[in-house]
Write a protein that holds these residues in place. Structure first.
Motif, short mmCIF file in Angstrom:
data_model
loop_
_atom_site.label_atom_id
_atom_site.label_comp_id
_atom_site.label_asym_id
_atom_site.label_seq_id
_atom_site.Cartn_x
_atom_site.Cartn_y
_atom_site.Cartn_z
N ILE A 143 25.25 3.38 59.93
CA ILE A 143 24.73 3.03 58.60
C ILE A 143 25.26 1.64 58.24
O ILE A 143 25.37 0.79 59.08
CB ILE A 143 25.10 4.11 57.54
CG1 ILE A 143 26.62 4.36 57.50
CG2 ILE A 143 24.36 5.41 57.82
CD1 ILE A 143 27.05 5.34 56.41
N GLY A 144 25.56 1.38 56.99
CA GLY A 144 26.11 0.09 56.57
C GLY A 144 26.69 0.25 55.18
O GLY A 144 26.35 1.18 54.46
N PRO A 145 27.55 -0.68 54.76
CA PRO A 145 28.18 -0.58 53.45
C PRO A 145 27.26 -1.09 52.34
O PRO A 145 27.65 -1.92 51.51
CB PRO A 145 29.43 -1.45 53.60
CG PRO A 145 29.00 -2.53 54.54
CD PRO A 145 28.06 -1.84 55.52
N PHE A 146 26.03 -0.59 52.32
CA PHE A 146 25.02 -1.17 51.44
C PHE A 146 25.31 -0.92 49.96
O PHE A 146 25.15 -1.81 49.14
CB PHE A 146 23.64 -0.62 51.81
CG PHE A 146 23.27 -0.87 53.25
CD1 PHE A 146 23.11 -2.17 53.71
CD2 PHE A 146 23.10 0.18 54.14
CE1 PHE A 146 22.78 -2.41 55.03
CE2 PHE A 146 22.77 -0.06 55.46
CZ PHE A 146 22.61 -1.36 55.92
N VAL A 147 25.71 0.29 49.61
CA VAL A 147 25.95 0.61 48.20
C VAL A 147 27.15 -0.17 47.66
O VAL A 147 27.10 -0.70 46.54
CB VAL A 147 26.15 2.12 48.01
CG1 VAL A 147 26.52 2.43 46.56
CG2 VAL A 147 24.90 2.89 48.41
N ILE A 148 28.19 -0.25 48.43
CA ILE A 148 29.42 -0.89 47.93
C ILE A 148 29.44 -2.39 48.13
O ILE A 148 30.31 -3.08 47.58
CB ILE A 148 30.68 -0.27 48.59
CG1 ILE A 148 30.71 -0.57 50.09
CG2 ILE A 148 30.75 1.23 48.33
CD1 ILE A 148 32.01 -0.20 50.76
N GLU A 149 28.48 -2.93 48.88
CA GLU A 149 28.50 -4.38 49.19
C GLU A 149 28.58 -5.27 47.96
O GLU A 149 29.38 -6.23 47.94
CB GLU A 149 27.28 -4.74 50.04
CG GLU A 149 27.21 -6.22 50.42
CD GLU A 149 26.59 -7.09 49.31
OE1 GLU A 149 27.07 -8.22 49.12
OE2 GLU A 149 25.65 -6.61 48.64
#
Length: 254
Positions: A143-149
């Protein structure tokens, strides 16, 4: 106040105008969705509490501060709707912290991964120990740190966030986090509690109206997070269903 069940624990205590909120979970203080919801509700309630000027946010134990999302729950996600709902939990928490009328002081006693780094970045001021290394491991699990970015980039800059994200298996030291601005100060484990208490009590002695106005200024320009973080949750919720993510999460669980 206290709330505790198999999905983790949440306690709030009060000293003068400081409310200390402590969350915990047996799996390295990770967050199942229910605990995310409970913490969000608690932040919202304290925001309305006129007797509180400052919130201290901390986790239980002496080891990990927070290991992010619950892998057990991630493996239970069966469709995009469930995935979006789960990651929206982090979106709602970060927005609650951002919108909170009280200044939030983070007490970080140990390592933080993924969503835990996002929570730290959304605190207004953070005191940590020299053992408080950080890592954004999301790419390694598909996945990726999209929400916390947005929260992490706002605190340490896009370049440092990118460095952490792409080096998904590497820890960044507490000293690195201090240099980048994620932490305001570092302390030994024995010194941390006194430092947090002294800072929070001093902060709470200031004019509550001035603190409230300062909080608004600190978070100017982030109004778009209300929609952006939910959109990012949908991206993550889709990716967590991929074969890559399923296999990676299963391997991490072993």
């Amino acid at each position: 106040m206290s709330l505790e069940n198999q999905n983790g624990s949440l306690y709030t205590s009060f000293q003068n105008a400081v409310a200390t909120v402590q969350f915990g979970h047996p799996a390295s203080n990770s967050f199942p969705r229910e605990l995310l919801n409970r913490l969000t509700l608690e932040i919202n309630e304290l925001s309305r509490n006129e007797a509180v000027s400052v919130i201290v946010l901390q986790s239980e134990g002496s080891k990990a501060f927070c290991s992010g999302a619950s892998f057990d729950e991630l493996l239970q996600v069966e469709n995009e709707e469930q995935g979006t709902e789960f990651f929206s939990g982090f979106a709602h928490l970060l927005n609650a912290m951002r919108n909170c009328s009280k200044l939030i002081v983070g007490r970080v006693q140990g390592k933080a991964v993924g969503g835990g780094v996002g929570i730290i970045a959304t605190c207004d001021y953070v005191l940590a120990t020299t053992e408080s290394a950080i890592k954004l491991s999301e790419l390694a699990i598909g996945i990726g740190p999209f929400v916390i970015e947005p929260a992490v980039s706002r605190k340490i800059g896009k370049t440092a966030m990118t460095e952490m994200t792409l080096a998904a298996t590497d820890w960044k030291s507490a000293e690195w986090a201090l240099e980048k601005g994620l932490y305001a100060s570092l302390h030994t484990a024995d010194e941390l509690d006194a430092a947090v208490e002294n800072f929070a009590q001093k902060l709470s002695s200031y004019n509550p109206e001035a603190l409230f106005e300062m909080k608004k200024i600190i978070w100017e320009g982030t109004e778009q997070w209300e929609s952006i973080l939910i959109e990012r949750a949908a991206i993550t919720g889709k990716l967590v269903l991929s074969d890559f993510a399923r296999e990676a999460l299963t391997q991490f669980k072993k």
